[in-house]
Scaffold this active site. Sequence first.
Site, PDB file in Angstrom:
ATOM      1  N   TYR A 152     -53.049  11.282 -13.754  1.00  0.00           N
ATOM      2  CA  TYR A 152     -52.407  10.256 -14.578  1.00  0.00           C
ATOM      3  C   TYR A 152     -50.927  10.543 -14.753  1.00  0.00           C
ATOM      4  O   TYR A 152     -50.084   9.672 -14.520  1.00  0.00           O
ATOM      5  CB  TYR A 152     -53.087  10.176 -15.943  1.00  0.00           C
ATOM      6  CG  TYR A 152     -52.265   9.425 -16.969  1.00  0.00           C
ATOM      7  CD1 TYR A 152     -52.006   8.066 -16.818  1.00  0.00           C
ATOM      8  CD2 TYR A 152     -51.739  10.071 -18.091  1.00  0.00           C
ATOM      9  CE1 TYR A 152     -51.239   7.371 -17.749  1.00  0.00           C
ATOM     10  CE2 TYR A 152     -50.983   9.382 -19.024  1.00  0.00           C
ATOM     11  CZ  TYR A 152     -50.726   8.042 -18.850  1.00  0.00           C
ATOM     12  OH  TYR A 152     -49.967   7.364 -19.764  1.00  0.00           O
ATOM     13  N   LYS A 156     -47.514   8.436 -13.466  1.00  0.00           N
ATOM     14  CA  LYS A 156     -46.474   7.939 -14.362  1.00  0.00           C
ATOM     15  C   LYS A 156     -45.104   8.522 -14.016  1.00  0.00           C
ATOM     16  O   LYS A 156     -44.082   7.831 -14.142  1.00  0.00           O
ATOM     17  CB  LYS A 156     -46.845   8.240 -15.820  1.00  0.00           C
ATOM     18  CG  LYS A 156     -48.071   7.500 -16.314  1.00  0.00           C
ATOM     19  CD  LYS A 156     -47.902   5.980 -16.270  1.00  0.00           C
ATOM     20  CE  LYS A 156     -46.987   5.465 -17.350  1.00  0.00           C
ATOM     21  NZ  LYS A 156     -46.919   3.979 -17.388  1.00  0.00           N
TER      22      LYS A 156
END
Length: 336
Positions: A152, A156
């Site tokens: 994740y 990002k």
Amino acid sequence: MDLKKARILVTGADGFIGSHLTEALVEGGHDVKALVMYNAFNSWGWLEQASPLVRRDIEVIAGDIRDPNGIRQAMCDCDVVFHLAALVAIPYSYRSPDSYVDTNILGTLNVLQAARELEVSRVIHTSTSEVYGTAHFVPITEEHPLQAQSPYSASKIAADQLALSFHRSFSTPVSLIRPFNTYGPRQSARAVIPTIITQLASGNHCLQLGALHPTRDFSYVSDTVAGFIRVAQCDDAVGEVVNIGSGFEISIGQTAQLIAELMECEIMIETDAQRLRPEASEVDRLLAGTDKAQRLLDHRPEHEGVAGLRHGLGKTIEWFRDPDHLARYKSHLYSL
């Protein structure tokens, strides 16, 4: 920038922060389009919880951030884009990292490409404090090294760098907002505060949690939303990254005890192995440096320190205790 004169699109408007941001913009008299994830139920997600007046005054578009043509069409008459659509659950990123690349990286690329082609006046791209990883120093300023400690956070970081590259390469007017751990009504039980509250509200006083030692900087959702709006209004924020947090850190274990105190519960805590991150993936400490937000945006959170956290948790607990709200959550299950 004067948002009163702008046509605004919010991607991820059906989500936790996105729905609160959409509500605040509409209540502020702004002209808002809301992009929600297409689904067979014609659900608007958390926007369903908005007041009838808010729902009446927004144009809702169902689509998919991964679809470049659909995103371009949604953005074609917009001046400002708040880009919040993303996959955000860290545990699910261990299982399905491909979906994070498709949604968080390629989805952001679709927004940036359309913004460049359509000459959108402002794009506010949503980052996350997870890109910093475990703090090398505190408070964490915007100059802190970036560390991908989960798929994740890697997705990002890539999305953030794409956004900044479009500003540097094509002068696309992009600003990055980097919220720390936002909490409040409507948050998914994949986050720790709703996990604790829903277990206690359902009568389970033996909490199932993961690691208790990591510290977090919890930001009440209205403070995060105010940060989004101030970033969009600030011309000097173009090309910049701005942290939005409370400037106060507390451990997960202390947070659980504080919530139990506010809910007047005696608790035990058991470690649920499936809730533990891989050792090198756990972010042990987060504490926001907020000087830049204060200097550039004149932004200070209303919920500061332990008193502010208690106030925000009180409002959050009240919302989750509503039987209609609590019924939406499966507190007996671990959600990825």
